[in-house]
Design a protein around this motif. Structure first.
Motif, PDB file in Angstrom:
ATOM      1  N   CYS A 132       0.832  -1.197   0.000  1.00 39.92           N
ATOM      2  CA  CYS A 132       0.000   0.000   0.000  1.00 39.92           C
ATOM      3  C   CYS A 132       0.873   1.256   0.000  1.00 39.92           C
ATOM      4  O   CYS A 132       0.653   2.186  -0.784  1.00 39.92           O
ATOM      5  CB  CYS A 132      -0.921  -0.021   1.212  1.00 39.92           C
ATOM      6  SG  CYS A 132      -1.946   1.443   1.410  1.00 39.92           S
ATOM      7  N   LEU A 133       1.882   1.290   0.865  1.00 43.28           N
ATOM      8  CA  LEU A 133       2.778   2.447   0.938  1.00 43.28           C
ATOM      9  C   LEU A 133       3.586   2.600  -0.348  1.00 43.28           C
ATOM     10  O   LEU A 133       3.788   3.719  -0.830  1.00 43.28           O
ATOM     11  CB  LEU A 133       3.708   2.307   2.140  1.00 43.28           C
ATOM     12  CG  LEU A 133       3.036   2.470   3.507  1.00 43.28           C
ATOM     13  CD1 LEU A 133       3.957   2.002   4.621  1.00 43.28           C
ATOM     14  CD2 LEU A 133       2.624   3.925   3.742  1.00 43.28           C
ATOM     15  N   ASP A 134       4.041   1.481  -0.894  1.00 40.63           N
ATOM     16  CA  ASP A 134       4.800   1.552  -2.155  1.00 40.63           C
ATOM     17  C   ASP A 134       3.933   2.133  -3.268  1.00 40.63           C
ATOM     18  O   ASP A 134       4.402   2.944  -4.083  1.00 40.63           O
ATOM     19  CB  ASP A 134       5.286   0.159  -2.553  1.00 40.63           C
ATOM     20  CG  ASP A 134       6.429  -0.339  -1.684  1.00 40.63           C
ATOM     21  OD1 ASP A 134       7.081   0.497  -1.026  1.00 40.63           O
ATOM     22  OD2 ASP A 134       6.653  -1.569  -1.661  1.00 40.63           O
ATOM     23  N   ALA A 135       2.656   1.731  -3.326  1.00 36.67           N
ATOM     24  CA  ALA A 135       1.751   2.235  -4.360  1.00 36.67           C
ATOM     25  C   ALA A 135       1.541   3.735  -4.202  1.00 36.67           C
ATOM     26  O   ALA A 135       1.495   4.476  -5.205  1.00 36.67           O
ATOM     27  CB  ALA A 135       0.417   1.499  -4.287  1.00 36.67           C
ATOM     28  N   ASN A 155       3.144   9.267  -6.296  1.00 36.25           N
ATOM     29  CA  ASN A 155       3.535  10.589  -5.774  1.00 36.25           C
ATOM     30  C   ASN A 155       2.482  11.185  -4.841  1.00 36.25           C
ATOM     31  O   ASN A 155       2.336  12.404  -4.758  1.00 36.25           O
ATOM     32  CB  ASN A 155       3.811  11.564  -6.928  1.00 36.25           C
ATOM     33  CG  ASN A 155       5.026  11.165  -7.744  1.00 36.25           C
ATOM     34  OD1 ASN A 155       6.051  10.749  -7.206  1.00 36.25           O
ATOM     35  ND2 ASN A 155       4.908  11.263  -9.058  1.00 36.25           N
ATOM     36  N   LEU A 156       1.752  10.305  -4.152  1.00 37.58           N
ATOM     37  CA  LEU A 156       0.788  10.774  -3.166  1.00 37.58           C
ATOM     38  C   LEU A 156       1.474  11.085  -1.845  1.00 37.58           C
ATOM     39  O   LEU A 156       1.047  11.973  -1.105  1.00 37.58           O
ATOM     40  CB  LEU A 156      -0.303   9.713  -2.949  1.00 37.58           C
ATOM     41  CG  LEU A 156      -1.097   9.310  -4.186  1.00 37.58           C
ATOM     42  CD1 LEU A 156      -2.015   8.137  -3.866  1.00 37.58           C
ATOM     43  CD2 LEU A 156      -1.895  10.497  -4.717  1.00 37.58           C
ATOM     44  N   VAL A 157       2.514  10.318  -1.554  1.00 40.48           N
ATOM     45  CA  VAL A 157       3.289  10.479  -0.327  1.00 40.48           C
ATOM     46  C   VAL A 157       4.759  10.399  -0.708  1.00 40.48           C
ATOM     47  O   VAL A 157       5.149   9.588  -1.558  1.00 40.48           O
ATOM     48  CB  VAL A 157       2.955   9.375   0.701  1.00 40.48           C
ATOM     49  CG1 VAL A 157       3.740   9.595   1.996  1.00 40.48           C
ATOM     50  CG2 VAL A 157       1.457   9.351   0.988  1.00 40.48           C
ATOM     51  N   GLU A 195       8.433   9.370  -0.982  1.00 47.84           N
ATOM     52  CA  GLU A 195       9.004   8.036  -0.821  1.00 47.84           C
ATOM     53  C   GLU A 195       9.807   7.910   0.470  1.00 47.84           C
ATOM     54  O   GLU A 195       9.819   6.844   1.107  1.00 47.84           O
ATOM     55  CB  GLU A 195       9.888   7.691  -2.017  1.00 47.84           C
ATOM     56  CG  GLU A 195      10.419   6.269  -1.972  1.00 47.84           C
ATOM     57  CD  GLU A 195      11.216   5.910  -3.219  1.00 47.84           C
ATOM     58  OE1 GLU A 195      11.688   4.749  -3.298  1.00 47.84           O
ATOM     59  OE2 GLU A 195      11.377   6.776  -4.106  1.00 47.84           O
ATOM     60  N   THR A 196      10.465   8.995   0.868  1.00 48.17           N
ATOM     61  CA  THR A 196      11.216   8.957   2.127  1.00 48.17           C
ATOM     62  C   THR A 196      10.293   8.649   3.291  1.00 48.17           C
ATOM     63  O   THR A 196      10.621   7.857   4.186  1.00 48.17           O
ATOM     64  CB  THR A 196      11.919  10.300   2.378  1.00 48.17           C
ATOM     65  OG1 THR A 196      12.817  10.566   1.299  1.00 48.17           O
ATOM     66  CG2 THR A 196      12.704  10.269   3.689  1.00 48.17           C
ATOM     67  N   HIS A 197       9.101   9.254   3.292  1.00 47.54           N
ATOM     68  CA  HIS A 197       8.137   9.027   4.366  1.00 47.54           C
ATOM     69  C   HIS A 197       7.600   7.593   4.345  1.00 47.54           C
ATOM     70  O   HIS A 197       7.446   6.970   5.398  1.00 47.54           O
ATOM     71  CB  HIS A 197       6.984  10.020   4.258  1.00 47.54           C
ATOM     72  CG  HIS A 197       7.408  11.436   4.489  1.00 47.54           C
ATOM     73  ND1 HIS A 197       6.673  12.523   4.048  1.00 47.54           N
ATOM     74  CD2 HIS A 197       8.487  11.949   5.114  1.00 47.54           C
ATOM     75  CE1 HIS A 197       7.282  13.641   4.396  1.00 47.54           C
ATOM     76  NE2 HIS A 197       8.395  13.316   5.036  1.00 47.54           N
ATOM     77  N   THR A 198       7.315   7.072   3.159  1.00 46.71           N
ATOM     78  CA  THR A 198       6.793   5.708   3.094  1.00 46.71           C
ATOM     79  C   THR A 198       7.847   4.708   3.553  1.00 46.71           C
ATOM     80  O   THR A 198       7.524   3.723   4.230  1.00 46.71           O
ATOM     81  CB  THR A 198       6.308   5.356   1.676  1.00 46.71           C
ATOM     82  OG1 THR A 198       7.391   5.459   0.746  1.00 46.71           O
ATOM     83  CG2 THR A 198       5.179   6.266   1.244  1.00 46.71           C
TER      84      THR A 198
END
Length: 243
Positions: free
Chosen positions: A139-142, A147-149, A151-154
């Motif tokens: 889910c986080l990778d998607a 570009n919703l979140v 990548e550093t945060h995910t």
């Protein structure tokens, strides 16, 4: 819902459509109606990790479809997140973490990380249904690919969630909970350090604090839209103070 018990976890049968008087096994339509009309914010947030795990294939398919319909339903995500944050603050006042080693309940612990992920799913799921998966990492990778979140945060969320899960696994397998009440043996200390990914037991608590504080920063930034540094609490331990 799962609730902790002496033997591990048990199923909380009171939290279902209709409460304790409701059907033990509601129909799919009843399930959808409940989550569209009655479910509180925390219940809606919990659905992002739900999936059908048993039963005839047709029933599992219907349940998974119902879950997607609920998660992609138009809603004002900001209101859900606001209500969830209020519930989080109330819980912090009444159910405090036992210690820094209460990995679910400390501020920035597993409950908060899952709340962040669930909040992001509710925020973006309706317009980006491809992020819906019961696997938190996928889910986080998607969300990062879309570009919703950032990548550093995910990656930080994935790392912290994996850390909490490893530490909880050690507690579940050994029955050991806290060095303040039961100092670990040398063998157990080595096992805990290995699960934490460090070379010595003395390095574990600083790592716990680091993960908890970083998750709290992400909570304030991603869920509340604040500069998380202003609201990070020392050592990530809930002190029963509303945010």
């Amino acid at each position: 819902d799962l609730i902790e018990s002496a033997g591990g976890v048990t199923v909380d049968l009171s939290r279902r459509p209709g409460g304790v008087s409701g059907a033990l096994v509601p129909t799919v339509d009843t399930f959808k109606q409940y989550y569209h009309a009655e479910a509180v914010a925390t219940e809606q947030l919990s659905l992002h990790l739900a999936k059908a795990v048993a039963g005839p294939e047709g029933v599992r398919t219907a349940v998974d479809k119902a879950l997607r319909e609920v998660l992609t339903a138009p809603r004002k995500a900001e209101i859900v997140l606001r209500d969830a944050d209020r519930g989080r603050a109330r819980l912090a006042r009444h159910v405090r973490a036992r210690s820094l080693w209460d990995f679910r309940r400390i501020e920035g612990g597993l409950d908060d990380v899952d709340l962040i992920i669930g909040g992001l799913v509710l925020k973006y799921g309706a317009s980006h249904p491809y992020i819906l998966t019961a696997d938190a990492d996928e889910c986080l990778d998607a969300m990062a690919r879309a570009n919703l979140v950032d990548e550093t945060h995910t990656e930080e969320l994935k790392s912290t969630r994996a850390f909490w899960m490893r530490m909880l696994s050690v507690q579940g397998l050994t029955g050991w909970l806290d060095p303040e009440t039961a100092p670990p043996s040398a063998r157990l200390s080595a096992l805990i350090a290995k699960a934490a990914g460090v070379g010595d037991f003395s390095q574990v608590e600083p790592l716990i604090r680091g993960h908890a504080d970083r998750a709290n920063v992400l909570y304030n930034h991603l869920i509340l839209g604040r500069d998380g540094r202003q609201a990070a609490s020392p050592h990530g331990v809930r002190m029963g103070v509303a945010h």
